[in-house]
Design an enzyme around this catalytic site. Structure first.
Site, PDB file in Angstrom:
ATOM      1  CG  ASP A   1      13.827 -30.461  -8.498  1.00  0.00           C
ATOM      2  OD1 ASP A   1      12.759 -30.184  -7.917  1.00  0.00           O
ATOM      3  OD2 ASP A   1      14.906 -29.903  -8.236  1.00  0.00           O
TER       4      ASP A   1
ATOM      5  CG  HIS B   1       3.322 -30.877  -7.412  1.00  0.00           C
ATOM      6  ND1 HIS B   1       4.684 -31.067  -7.522  1.00  0.00           N
ATOM      7  CD2 HIS B   1       3.151 -30.078  -6.325  1.00  0.00           C
ATOM      8  CE1 HIS B   1       5.305 -30.416  -6.542  1.00  0.00           C
ATOM      9  NE2 HIS B   1       4.402 -29.799  -5.811  1.00  0.00           N
TER      10      HIS B   1
ATOM     11  CG  LEU C   1       8.765 -49.916 -17.102  1.00  0.00           C
ATOM     12  CD1 LEU C   1      10.247 -49.702 -17.409  1.00  0.00           C
ATOM     13  CD2 LEU C   1       7.971 -48.641 -17.422  1.00  0.00           C
TER      14      LEU C   1
ATOM     15  NE  ARG D   1       5.770 -25.471  -4.388  1.00  0.00           N
ATOM     16  CZ  ARG D   1       7.049 -25.552  -4.816  1.00  0.00           C
ATOM     17  NH1 ARG D   1       7.664 -24.475  -5.250  1.00  0.00           N
ATOM     18  NH2 ARG D   1       7.682 -26.693  -4.789  1.00  0.00           N
TER      19      ARG D   1
ATOM     20  NE  ARG E   1       8.843 -29.730  -1.451  1.00  0.00           N
ATOM     21  CZ  ARG E   1       9.010 -29.653  -2.751  1.00  0.00           C
ATOM     22  NH1 ARG E   1       7.986 -29.493  -3.539  1.00  0.00           N
ATOM     23  NH2 ARG E   1      10.219 -29.762  -3.283  1.00  0.00           N
TER      24      ARG E   1
ATOM     25  N   GLY F   1       7.389 -26.974  -9.160  1.00  0.00           N
ATOM     26  CA  GLY F   1       6.984 -25.731  -8.496  1.00  0.00           C
ATOM     27  C   GLY F   1       7.391 -24.519  -9.313  1.00  0.00           C
ATOM     28  NE  ARG F   2      12.976 -24.921  -9.356  1.00  0.00           N
ATOM     29  CZ  ARG F   2      14.018 -25.670  -9.677  1.00  0.00           C
ATOM     30  NH1 ARG F   2      15.020 -25.146 -10.361  1.00  0.00           N
ATOM     31  NH2 ARG F   2      14.063 -26.946  -9.336  1.00  0.00           N
TER      32      ARG F   2
HETATM   33  C1  IPE Z   1      13.985 -34.020  -4.734  1.00  0.00           C
HETATM   34  O1  IPE Z   1      13.566 -32.739  -5.088  1.00  0.00           O
HETATM   35  C2  IPE Z   1      12.815 -34.881  -4.434  1.00  0.00           C
HETATM   36  C3  IPE Z   1      11.883 -35.146  -5.535  1.00  0.00           C
HETATM   37  C4  IPE Z   1      11.970 -34.758  -6.766  1.00  0.00           C
HETATM   38  C5  IPE Z   1      10.764 -35.953  -5.179  1.00  0.00           C
HETATM   39  P1  IPE Z   1      13.572 -31.547  -4.038  1.00  0.00           P
HETATM   40  O2  IPE Z   1      13.099 -30.359  -4.769  1.00  0.00           O
HETATM   41  O3  IPE Z   1      12.826 -31.912  -2.815  1.00  0.00           O
HETATM   42  O4  IPE Z   1      15.121 -31.434  -3.661  1.00  0.00           O
HETATM   43  P2  IPE Z   1      15.944 -30.243  -3.014  1.00  0.00           P
HETATM   44  O5  IPE Z   1      15.159 -29.758  -1.834  1.00  0.00           O
HETATM   45  O6  IPE Z   1      16.081 -29.193  -4.054  1.00  0.00           O
HETATM   46  O7  IPE Z   1      17.261 -30.858  -2.666  1.00  0.00           O
HETATM   47  C1  IPE Z   2       9.607 -31.876  -7.630  1.00  0.00           C
HETATM   48  O1  IPE Z   2       9.340 -30.586  -7.995  1.00  0.00           O
HETATM   49  C2  IPE Z   2       8.391 -32.587  -7.047  1.00  0.00           C
HETATM   50  C3  IPE Z   2       8.492 -32.867  -5.618  1.00  0.00           C
HETATM   51  C4  IPE Z   2       9.524 -32.657  -4.854  1.00  0.00           C
HETATM   52  C5  IPE Z   2       7.301 -33.455  -5.009  1.00  0.00           C
HETATM   53  P1  IPE Z   2       9.472 -29.410  -6.933  1.00  0.00           P
HETATM   54  O2  IPE Z   2       8.158 -29.243  -6.243  1.00  0.00           O
HETATM   55  O3  IPE Z   2      10.628 -29.619  -6.038  1.00  0.00           O
HETATM   56  O4  IPE Z   2       9.730 -28.174  -7.864  1.00  0.00           O
HETATM   57  P2  IPE Z   2      10.689 -26.931  -7.569  1.00  0.00           P
HETATM   58  O5  IPE Z   2      12.066 -27.482  -7.320  1.00  0.00           O
HETATM   59  O6  IPE Z   2      10.142 -26.234  -6.376  1.00  0.00           O
HETATM   60  O7  IPE Z   2      10.608 -26.131  -8.806  1.00  0.00           O
HETATM   61 MG    MG Z   3      12.579 -29.066  -6.150  1.00  0.00          MG
END
Ligand code: IPE
Ligand code: IPE
Ligand code: MG
Length: 250
Positions: free
Chosen positions: A20, A37, A131, A33, A71, A23-24
Site C-alpha cells: 500500500d 503503481h 519460491l 497515481r 477506483r 498513490g500517495r
Molecule cells: C489494499 O489497499 C489493497 C491492495 C494493496 C491491493 P487499499 O488501499 O485498497 O486499502 P484501503 O482502501 O485503504 O483499505
Molecule cells: C496500493 O497502493 C495499490 C493498489 C491498491 C492497487 P494505493 O493505490 O492504495 O496507494 P494509496 O493508498 O492511495 O497511497
Molecule cells: Mg491504498
C-alpha cells in the site's frame, strides 16, 4: 534495533504483503497515481528476488482487492494493463529462477487477455520447486471463504463430505491458498493499520507488521528489518512463556 535482541524464530516460510502507498508516493511528487503503481512493481521485483535468494517458500502479494474496482476507471484499467505487461515481461526470468507463479482471486472478472496470460504463467511454472509467488488480484478474504463454503456445501449435498467430521485443516483445502504453507508474517506498508479484506482465515496466527514506509520506497533492507522483527517475536500459540522457554531449552 539493538544488537542484543534474542532471535527466537527462524525465517518465516510464508510472507504476505499488502503493498500500500503507491498513490500517495506519486501524489507527493505531483505525479499521476499510475507512476506510483509502476514504481510499486519495482518494489515487488525486489521482494521476489530477496525471497528467492533467502529461500523463503512463499510470498503472497496483494495487488488488487475486490474493492479496488471502486477506483476511477482509468486507474483500474492502467493497473490491469500493468499486470499483463509485468507478467509478459517477467515470466521467463521467474521460470529460470524456479519460481512457481499462482494467482488467487476471482479471475472471471478479468479481460480474456489477462485470464489467458495468468493461466499460461501458472501452467508454465506449475512444477517449479523454488519460491511460490502468489499474486492476489480481485481477491477478498470474504470472497475466498464464500467460495470455499460453496464448494463444501455442494460436496455435502452429494454426500462426498460429512459435515460432522469436518476439521479446520479440511477447510484450509478449500481456500485458494490450499497449496501454500501456513502464513507466518503479514506486512502492510503505507501506514494504515487494517487488513482491508486480505487473507482473513489465514491470518489467524500470523505475526503482524505495519510500517509507514510507502510501498515504492520499500526495499530489501526494509524487508530484512521486518524479518528481524519477526524473528524476535515470541510465538506462543496460546501457551505460556514458561512452556515456550522450557521447550526451547530441551
Ligand atoms: C489494499 O489497499 C489493497 C491492495 C494493496 C491491493 P487499499 O488501499 O485498497 O486499502 P484501503 O482502501 O485503504 O483499505
Ligand atoms: C496500493 O497502493 C495499490 C493498489 C491498491 C492497487 P494505493 O493505490 O492504495 O496507494 P494509496 O493508498 O492511495 O497511497
Ligand atoms: Mg491504498
Amino acid at each position: 534495533m539493538s544488537n542484543d535482541v534474542e532471535l527466537i524464530n527462524s525465517n518465516p516460510q510464508h510472507i504476505a504483503i499488502i503493498m500500500d502507498g503507491n498513490g500517495r508516493w506519486a501524489q507527493k511528487r505531483h505525479l499521476p497515481r499510475i507512476i506510483g503503481h509502476n514504481e510499486g512493481v519495482k518494489s515487488a521485483h525486489k521482494m521476489i528476488q530477496y525471497c528467492t535468494e533467502k529461500k523463503i517458500l512463499a510470498l503472497t502479494l496483494f495487488a488488487f482487492s475486490s474493492e479496488n474496482w471502486r477506483r476511477p476507471k482509468e486507474e483500474v484499467s492502467m493497473i490491469m494493463s500493468l499486470f499483463i505487461s509485468t507478467l509478459e515481461k517477467e515470466l521467463e526470468k521467474w521460470h529460470q529462477q524456479g519460481i512457481r507463479f499462482l494467482c488467487i482471486g476471482d479471475k472471471t472478472a478479468f479481460s480474456e487477455k489477462l485470464q489467458q496470460v495468468i493461466a499460461h504463467s501458472e501452467k508454465k511454472t506449475q512444477y517449479n520447486q523454488g519460491l511460490t509467488l502468489t499474486i492476489a488480484a480481485n481477491y477478498g478474504g470474504r470472497w475466498d471463504m464464500k467460495q470455499a463454503f460453496q464448494a463444501m456445501s455442494k460436496q455435502i449435498l452429494t454426500g462426498e463430505l460429512n459435515p460432522d467430521s469436518l476439521t479446520e485443516t479440511d477447510i484450509d483445502k478449500y481456500l485458494t491458498t490450499a497449496k501454500l504453507p501456513t502464513l507466518d508474517l503479514f506486512i502492510r506498508t503505507g501506514g494504515e493499520q487494517r487488513v482491508s479484506n486480505f487473507l482473513l482465515w489465514q491470518l489467524a496466527y500470523a505475526e503482524l507488521y505495519f510500517t509507514s514506509v510507502l510501498w515504492p520506497d520499500f526495499n530489501q533492507a526494509k524487508l530484512e528489518e521486518a524479518i528481524i522483527c519477526f524473528r524476535g517475536r515470541q510465538r506462543r500459540f496460546g501457551h505460556t512463556e514458561a512452556q515456550i522457554l522450557n521447550n526451547q531449552s530441551q
